[in-house]
Write an enzyme that holds these catalytic residues in place. Structure first.
Site, mmCIF file in Angstrom:
data_model
loop_
_atom_site.group_PDB
_atom_site.id
_atom_site.type_symbol
_atom_site.label_atom_id
_atom_site.label_comp_id
_atom_site.label_asym_id
_atom_site.label_seq_id
_atom_site.Cartn_x
_atom_site.Cartn_y
_atom_site.Cartn_z
ATOM 1 N N GLU A 1 0.838 -1.198 0.000
ATOM 2 C CA GLU A 1 0.000 0.000 0.000
ATOM 3 C C GLU A 1 0.878 1.255 0.000
ATOM 4 O O GLU A 1 2.023 1.213 0.449
ATOM 5 C CB GLU A 1 -0.888 -0.074 1.263
ATOM 6 C CG GLU A 1 -1.770 1.095 1.564
ATOM 7 C CD GLU A 1 -2.872 1.353 0.555
ATOM 8 O OE1 GLU A 1 -2.532 1.596 -0.615
ATOM 9 O OE2 GLU A 1 -4.061 1.333 0.929
ATOM 10 N N ASP A 2 0.346 2.348 -0.513
ATOM 11 C CA ASP A 2 1.128 3.595 -0.515
ATOM 12 C C ASP A 2 1.151 4.249 0.862
ATOM 13 O O ASP A 2 2.193 4.653 1.350
ATOM 14 C CB ASP A 2 0.586 4.584 -1.572
ATOM 15 C CG ASP A 2 -0.924 4.824 -1.482
ATOM 16 O OD1 ASP A 2 -1.598 4.186 -0.641
ATOM 17 O OD2 ASP A 2 -1.430 5.645 -2.264
ATOM 18 N N ARG B 1 1.329 11.418 -9.302
ATOM 19 C CA ARG B 1 1.794 10.069 -8.961
ATOM 20 C C ARG B 1 3.204 9.811 -9.495
ATOM 21 O O ARG B 1 3.927 8.958 -8.994
ATOM 22 C CB ARG B 1 0.858 9.014 -9.563
ATOM 23 C CG ARG B 1 -0.562 9.039 -9.002
ATOM 24 C CD ARG B 1 -1.302 7.801 -9.485
ATOM 25 N NE ARG B 1 -2.743 7.888 -9.293
ATOM 26 C CZ ARG B 1 -3.376 7.577 -8.155
ATOM 27 N NH1 ARG B 1 -2.694 7.168 -7.121
ATOM 28 N NH2 ARG B 1 -4.694 7.681 -8.073
ATOM 29 N N LYS C 1 0.556 7.420 8.540
ATOM 30 C CA LYS C 1 0.180 8.641 9.270
ATOM 31 C C LYS C 1 -0.577 8.213 10.523
ATOM 32 O O LYS C 1 -1.808 8.273 10.560
ATOM 33 C CB LYS C 1 -0.759 9.500 8.402
ATOM 34 C CG LYS C 1 -0.059 10.324 7.350
ATOM 35 C CD LYS C 1 -0.932 11.472 6.850
ATOM 36 C CE LYS C 1 -1.795 11.082 5.695
ATOM 37 N NZ LYS C 1 -2.368 12.211 4.931
ATOM 38 N N ASP D 1 -3.749 5.851 6.461
ATOM 39 C CA ASP D 1 -4.214 7.108 7.017
ATOM 40 C C ASP D 1 -5.202 6.772 8.148
ATOM 41 O O ASP D 1 -4.793 6.483 9.257
ATOM 42 C CB ASP D 1 -4.850 7.887 5.859
ATOM 43 C CG ASP D 1 -5.243 9.308 6.212
ATOM 44 O OD1 ASP D 1 -4.628 9.877 7.118
ATOM 45 O OD2 ASP D 1 -6.148 9.853 5.558
ATOM 46 N N PHE E 1 -1.066 16.252 3.842
ATOM 47 C CA PHE E 1 -1.454 15.561 2.615
ATOM 48 C C PHE E 1 -0.244 15.509 1.692
ATOM 49 O O PHE E 1 0.320 16.528 1.331
ATOM 50 C CB PHE E 1 -2.642 16.222 1.926
ATOM 51 C CG PHE E 1 -3.318 15.275 0.980
ATOM 52 C CD1 PHE E 1 -4.220 14.321 1.435
ATOM 53 C CD2 PHE E 1 -3.005 15.296 -0.379
ATOM 54 C CE1 PHE E 1 -4.813 13.409 0.573
ATOM 55 C CE2 PHE E 1 -3.601 14.390 -1.261
ATOM 56 C CZ PHE E 1 -4.505 13.449 -0.777
#
Ligand code: IMP
Ligand code: MG
Length: 176
Positions: A97-98, A163, A129, A101, A150
């Site tokens: 996963e990137d 991206r 995060k 959050d 963000f």
């Protein structure tokens, strides 16, 4: 609104950390094979670089899960937009996963994929995060823990853009 991007993590730092994570993964799965599952679209840049450094036999698959609209707020809704094209029963699965959050996306996904009886199911995320966590997730491999901002680049988007940046930056918006 004018968009401004300030570097948070350089490409050099990202590459160094990816090779360290790949070393840990290679050691942990020694003698086994591994199915990397990329969570589209954000995880794709990370997975490709990570895979190149992993020393055990690897297969790749892709899944698309929606969690965000075009803004910077989690919708709290998770929908599987594109499912895997093969069963994962009996496989060592590593979700790539990137960013984590609120944790809503991954906690739902883990719940869903566990029902398919993989041999093991772990999570590797480039960014975390933790300040924003709402749903608990066990994460085995983390690239960088970052503050609540963000971020874009290296797979991560704002309204589908940025991206392709080779670094991670914090995006901010200014009145013109
Ligand atoms: P979660 O369900 O709140 O953990 O959301 C995770 C997903 O939201 C990630 O896979 C990203 O696609 C997106 N996301 C969360 N934070 C950011 C960010 O800072 N930049 C870009 N995308 C983000
Ligand atoms: Mg994502």
């Amino acid at each position: 609104m004018k968009e401004k991007i300030e570097t948070l993590i350089s490409n050099t730092a990202i590459q160094k950390r990816i090779s360290e994570i790949a070393e840990d993964i290679s050691a942990d799965y020694a003698g086994e094979s591994l199915e990397l599952i990329c969570i589209l679209k954000g995880g794709v840049v990370f997975m490709v670089d990570l895979a190149k450094h992993i020393k055990v036999p690897v297969t790749m698959n892709f899944m698309d899960v929606s969690s965000y609209g075009n803004g910077t707020q989690s919708s709290g809704e998770i929908k599987i937009l594109m499912d895997l094209d093969a069963p994962i029963e009996g496989k060592n699965v590593l979700l790539v996963e990137d960013i984590i959050d609120s944790g809503r996306t991954l906690s739902k996904l883990v719940e869903h994929l566990s029902n398919r009886k993989p041999k093991s199911l772990k999570i590797c995320t480039l960014l975390d995060k933790p300040e924003r966590r709402v749903s608990h997730v066990d994460v085995q491999y983390t690239g960088f823990t970052i503050p609540d901002a963000f971020v874009v680049g290296y797979g991560l988007d704002y309204a589908q853009r940025y991206r392709n940046l080779d670094y991670i930056g914090v995006i901010s918006f200014e009145e013109e």
